[in-house]
Design a protein around this motif. Structure first.
Motif, PDB file in Angstrom:
ATOM      1  N   UNK A  11       0.842  -1.194   0.000  1.00 63.97           N
ATOM      2  CA  UNK A  11       0.000   0.000   0.000  1.00 63.97           C
ATOM      3  C   UNK A  11       0.873   1.238   0.000  1.00 63.97           C
ATOM      4  N   UNK A  12       0.442   2.232  -0.756  1.00 66.67           N
ATOM      5  CA  UNK A  12       1.052   3.559  -0.754  1.00 66.67           C
ATOM      6  C   UNK A  12       0.138   4.447   0.089  1.00 66.67           C
ATOM      7  N   UNK A  13       0.724   5.095   1.091  1.00 67.33           N
ATOM      8  CA  UNK A  13      -0.018   6.014   1.948  1.00 67.33           C
ATOM      9  C   UNK A  13       0.458   7.434   1.653  1.00 67.33           C
ATOM     10  N   UNK A  14      -0.235   8.127   0.729  1.00 67.06           N
ATOM     11  CA  UNK A  14       0.241   9.448   0.303  1.00 67.06           C
ATOM     12  C   UNK A  14       0.308  10.473   1.438  1.00 67.06           C
ATOM     13  N   UNK A  15      -0.597  10.404   2.403  1.00 65.51           N
ATOM     14  CA  UNK A  15      -0.580  11.374   3.501  1.00 65.51           C
ATOM     15  C   UNK A  15       0.688  11.274   4.345  1.00 65.51           C
ATOM     16  N   UNK A  16       1.300  10.092   4.351  1.00 68.00           N
ATOM     17  CA  UNK A  16       2.501   9.856   5.154  1.00 68.00           C
ATOM     18  C   UNK A  16       3.750   9.646   4.294  1.00 68.00           C
ATOM     19  N   UNK A  17       3.569   9.703   2.970  1.00 74.05           N
ATOM     20  CA  UNK A  17       4.669   9.452   2.040  1.00 74.05           C
ATOM     21  C   UNK A  17       5.380   8.140   2.394  1.00 74.05           C
ATOM     22  N   UNK A  18       4.567   7.099   2.576  1.00 71.40           N
ATOM     23  CA  UNK A  18       5.073   5.815   3.068  1.00 71.40           C
ATOM     24  C   UNK A  18       4.504   4.666   2.242  1.00 71.40           C
ATOM     25  N   UNK A  19       5.342   3.685   2.001  1.00 70.57           N
ATOM     26  CA  UNK A  19       4.931   2.435   1.355  1.00 70.57           C
ATOM     27  C   UNK A  19       5.075   1.318   2.388  1.00 70.57           C
ATOM     28  N   UNK A  36       5.661  -1.368  -7.959  1.00 69.53           N
ATOM     29  CA  UNK A  36       4.294  -0.935  -8.227  1.00 69.53           C
ATOM     30  C   UNK A  36       3.901   0.219  -7.292  1.00 69.53           C
ATOM     31  N   UNK A  37       4.181   0.065  -6.015  1.00 74.45           N
ATOM     32  CA  UNK A  37       3.810   1.093  -5.033  1.00 74.45           C
ATOM     33  C   UNK A  37       4.625   2.375  -5.232  1.00 74.45           C
ATOM     34  N   UNK A  46      -3.796   9.289  -5.429  1.00 73.93           N
ATOM     35  CA  UNK A  46      -4.396   9.500  -4.107  1.00 73.93           C
ATOM     36  C   UNK A  46      -5.346   8.372  -3.700  1.00 73.93           C
ATOM     37  N   UNK A  47      -5.698   7.497  -4.647  1.00 70.30           N
ATOM     38  CA  UNK A  47      -6.601   6.393  -4.329  1.00 70.30           C
ATOM     39  C   UNK A  47      -6.287   5.208  -5.234  1.00 70.30           C
ATOM     40  N   UNK A  48      -7.165   4.211  -5.228  1.00 67.61           N
ATOM     41  CA  UNK A  48      -6.890   2.950  -5.934  1.00 67.61           C
ATOM     42  C   UNK A  48      -7.797   2.750  -7.144  1.00 67.61           C
ATOM     43  N   UNK A  51      -7.637   2.733 -13.227  1.00 72.53           N
ATOM     44  CA  UNK A  51      -6.673   3.341 -14.152  1.00 72.53           C
ATOM     45  C   UNK A  51      -5.349   3.625 -13.444  1.00 72.53           C
ATOM     46  N   UNK A  52      -5.383   3.939 -12.146  1.00 71.54           N
ATOM     47  CA  UNK A  52      -4.151   4.163 -11.395  1.00 71.54           C
ATOM     48  C   UNK A  52      -3.381   2.859 -11.201  1.00 71.54           C
ATOM     49  N   UNK A  53      -4.120   1.773 -10.991  1.00 71.74           N
ATOM     50  CA  UNK A  53      -3.454   0.476 -10.853  1.00 71.74           C
ATOM     51  C   UNK A  53      -2.727   0.118 -12.149  1.00 71.74           C
ATOM     52  N   UNK A  54      -3.375   0.363 -13.269  1.00 70.10           N
ATOM     53  CA  UNK A  54      -2.755   0.102 -14.574  1.00 70.10           C
ATOM     54  C   UNK A  54      -1.508   0.969 -14.758  1.00 70.10           C
TER      55      UNK A  54
END
Length: 103
Positions: A11-19, A36-37, A46-48, A51-54
Motif C-alpha cells: 500500500x502507498x499512503x500518500x498522507x505519510x509518504x510511506x509504502x 508498483x507502489x 491518491x486512491x486505488x 486506471x491508477x493500478x494500470x
C-alpha cells in the motif's frame, strides 16, 4: 516498511509518504510490489482507481524490464511465461510493459 497486511500485498499512503509491503511475500514478490507502489508515489495517486493500478503496473514494468534483455529473450523464445520468468516479473507486469511500449 515491511508489515503485516491483511488485504493487500502493498500500500502507498500518500498522507505519510510511506509504502508498506506485506511481510508474507517472498523477496522476488516484495520487489515487484515495491516497484508498483513506488509508481503510485511517483505518479501522485491518491486512491486505488483501476486506471491508477494500470499506470502503477506500467511504471513498475518500465523500471524492472530492460528492453534490450527482452529483445534478446524474444529471439530465444517467444513464450511470454518463459520470458517473464527469465526477467523475474509476473506475466501481468510483462503485459503492462508491452502495452506501455505500444502507447
Amino acid at each position: 516498511m515491511v508489515r503485516r497486511l491483511r488485504t493487500a500485498n502493498g500500500r502507498w499512503f500518500p498522507d505519510y509518504n510511506t509504502i508498506v509491503i506485506s511481510d508474507r511475500l517472498r523477496a522476488r514478490d516484495q520487489r515487484l510490489v515495491l516497484a508498483h507502489e513506488i509508481g503510485h508515489g511517483v505518479l501522485l495517486h491518491a486512491d486505488e482507481r483501476p486506471k491508477y493500478e494500470k499506470q502503477a503496473d506500467q511504471f513498475a514494468a518500465r523500471n524492472l524490464i530492460d528492453p534490450e534483455e527482452l529483445a534478446d529473450l524474444y529471439e530465444w523464445c517467444p513464450d511470454e511465461r518463459r520470458i517473464s520468468a527469465e526477467l523475474g516479473v509476473t506475466t501481468a507486469l510483462f503485459r503492462a510493459f508491452v502495452l506501455s511500449q505500444a502507447a
